[in-house]
Design an enzyme around this catalytic site. Structure first.
Site, PDB file in Angstrom:
ATOM      1  CD  GLU A 177      20.610  52.528 -28.564  1.00  0.00           C
ATOM      2  OE1 GLU A 177      19.618  53.129 -29.026  1.00  0.00           O
ATOM      3  OE2 GLU A 177      20.701  51.293 -28.571  1.00  0.00           O
ATOM      4  CE  LYS A 219      18.018  51.667 -26.106  1.00  0.00           C
ATOM      5  NZ  LYS A 219      16.664  51.521 -26.639  1.00  0.00           N
ATOM      6  NE  ARG A 292      17.812  42.722 -29.787  1.00  0.00           N
ATOM      7  CZ  ARG A 292      19.112  42.758 -30.079  1.00  0.00           C
ATOM      8  NH1 ARG A 292      19.688  41.699 -30.613  1.00  0.00           N
ATOM      9  NH2 ARG A 292      19.831  43.833 -29.853  1.00  0.00           N
TER      10      ARG A 292
HETATM   11  P1  13P Z   1      17.413  45.933 -27.738  1.00  0.00           P
HETATM   12  O1  13P Z   1      16.951  46.077 -26.309  1.00  0.00           O
HETATM   13  O2  13P Z   1      16.746  44.828 -28.482  1.00  0.00           O
HETATM   14  O3  13P Z   1      18.908  45.960 -27.856  1.00  0.00           O
HETATM   15  O4  13P Z   1      16.896  47.226 -28.511  1.00  0.00           O
HETATM   16  C1  13P Z   1      17.009  48.446 -27.909  1.00  0.00           C
HETATM   17  C2  13P Z   1      17.290  49.464 -28.921  1.00  0.00           C
HETATM   18  O5  13P Z   1      16.573  50.434 -29.041  1.00  0.00           O
HETATM   19  C3  13P Z   1      18.478  49.298 -29.757  1.00  0.00           C
HETATM   20  O6  13P Z   1      18.704  50.461 -30.471  1.00  0.00           O
END
Ligand code: 13P
Length: 337
Positions: A177, A219, A292
């Site tokens: 990510e 991600k 979120r």
């Molecule tokens: P959000 O979708 O709230 O950005 O969180 C995803 C996530 O795992 C961030 O590391």
């Protein structure tokens, strides 16, 4: 069938399914609970997350896996069943956040480096025993005046690749990510440029460190205007620019791309995903790994009260279903009613 990195990765992006990111650190979940006037105790965190994991229709039909925080992967539900077993019973895979969070990058004001590589091999072995089959490591790339620097991008992607290789050695699929942060007044063009540069560097690092791409999930952020930009791009432009960057940078060997929501509203995050999946065929599955954008509605409906559990589960189930439709290119805003 015997379980391989490739088979786990494919299951994570099975048609119509995406990932629930429920791995908020202690600090982040406290912030979310403060917003709904709920005290962040171990029991409240357990009750809240168990409520989602027991939303049967969503977990069985729309959610392929759940990213957990260290506390949760060791926790038992109210009836004594380990939460990992509750997730598995619904047909989803338990996953684990293994990074130690983003800290200030030395000598680089405004930039961050993610910590957590020390001892990671042993932690992976332990998480595998508890039941984790995939993991997550988040790198933070801020946009601002003269940032990000090459130094920030190269140190972060190097760490992402080291994490990914260790995960695969343990039989765990790494979610990599690299989050280009939405905060700021920058244009969508600037986000596009930084996202492209970051993804090029990431896949160079993964190749250099011999990470198996077929057993890896990306991600990323979407290519989107800064949160306080004056003229924010619309849904179609976000979808087009995001896909343009991915087609240039993400090898087709990657089985799936699951987006973070990154501060988008839940409806925006769903609409963007839906628009992209209407633009197929694409070389990879394109789905969600929202925190979120999946949880804002159930958190509000729950507000820490047991009586509100059915309403909160309905809210979670609805968002999971809308995002599932978006992942198949079948979403339209009329379905929100
Ligand atoms: P959000 O979708 O709230 O950005 O969180 C995803 C996530 O795992 C961030 O590391």
């Amino acid at each position: 069938m015997s379980e391989t990195l490739e088979s786990i990765a494919l299951a994570m992006v099975a048609t119509g399914k995406g990932i629930l990111a429920a791995d908020e650190s202690s600090g982040t979940i406290k912030k979310r609970f403060d917003a709904i006037n709920v005290e962040s105790t171990e029991d409240n965190r357990r009750d809240y997350r168990e409520m989602m994991f027991r939303t049967t229709d969503a977990m069985t039909n729309h959610i392929s896996g759940v990213i957990l925080f260290d506390e949760t992967i060791r926790q038992k539900g109210a009836d004594g069943t380990p939460l990992v077993d509750v997730i598995k019973a619904a047909g989803a895979l338990p996953g684990i956040k293994v990074d130690g969070g983003a800290k200030e990058l030395a000598g680089a004001p405004g930039e961050m480096i993610t910590e957590g590589l020390d001892g990671l091999r042993d932690r992976f072995a332990q998480y595998y025993k508890i039941g984790a089959r995939f993991a997550k490591w988040r790198a933070v790339i801020n946009i601002g005046e003269n940032i990000p620097s090459t130094y920030c991008i190269s140190t972060n992607v190097h760490a992402l690749a080291r994490y990914a290789k260790l995960a695969q050695e343990a039989g765990i699929v790494p979610i990599v990510e690299p989050e280009v942060i939405m905060d700021g007044s920058h244009s969508i063009e600037r986000c596009e440029e930084v996202t492209e540069t970051t993804l090029i560097a990431l896949f160079d690092a993964l190749r250099e460190q011999e990470v198996n791409l077929e057993g890896c999930i990306l991600k990323p952020n979407m290519v989107i205007s800064g949160s306080t930009a004056s003229n924010r791009a619309g849904v179609q432009e976000v979808a087009e620019r995001t896909l343009k960057v991915f087609k240039r940078t993400v090898p087709a060997a990657i089985p799936g791309i699951v987006f973070l929501s990154g501060g988008q509203s839940d409806l925006e995050a769903t609409a963007h995903l839906g628009a992209m999946n209407k633009m197929g065929p694409l070389p990879w599955k394109l789905s969600f790994s929202y925190g979120r954008a999946l949880q804002a509605a159930p958190q509000k409906a729950w507000a820490g009260k047991a009586d509100n559990v059915p309403a909160a589960q309905a809210a979670f189930g609805h968002r999971a279903k809308m995002n599932s439709l978006a992942s198949k290119g079948e979403y339209s805003t009329d379905l929100e009613k």
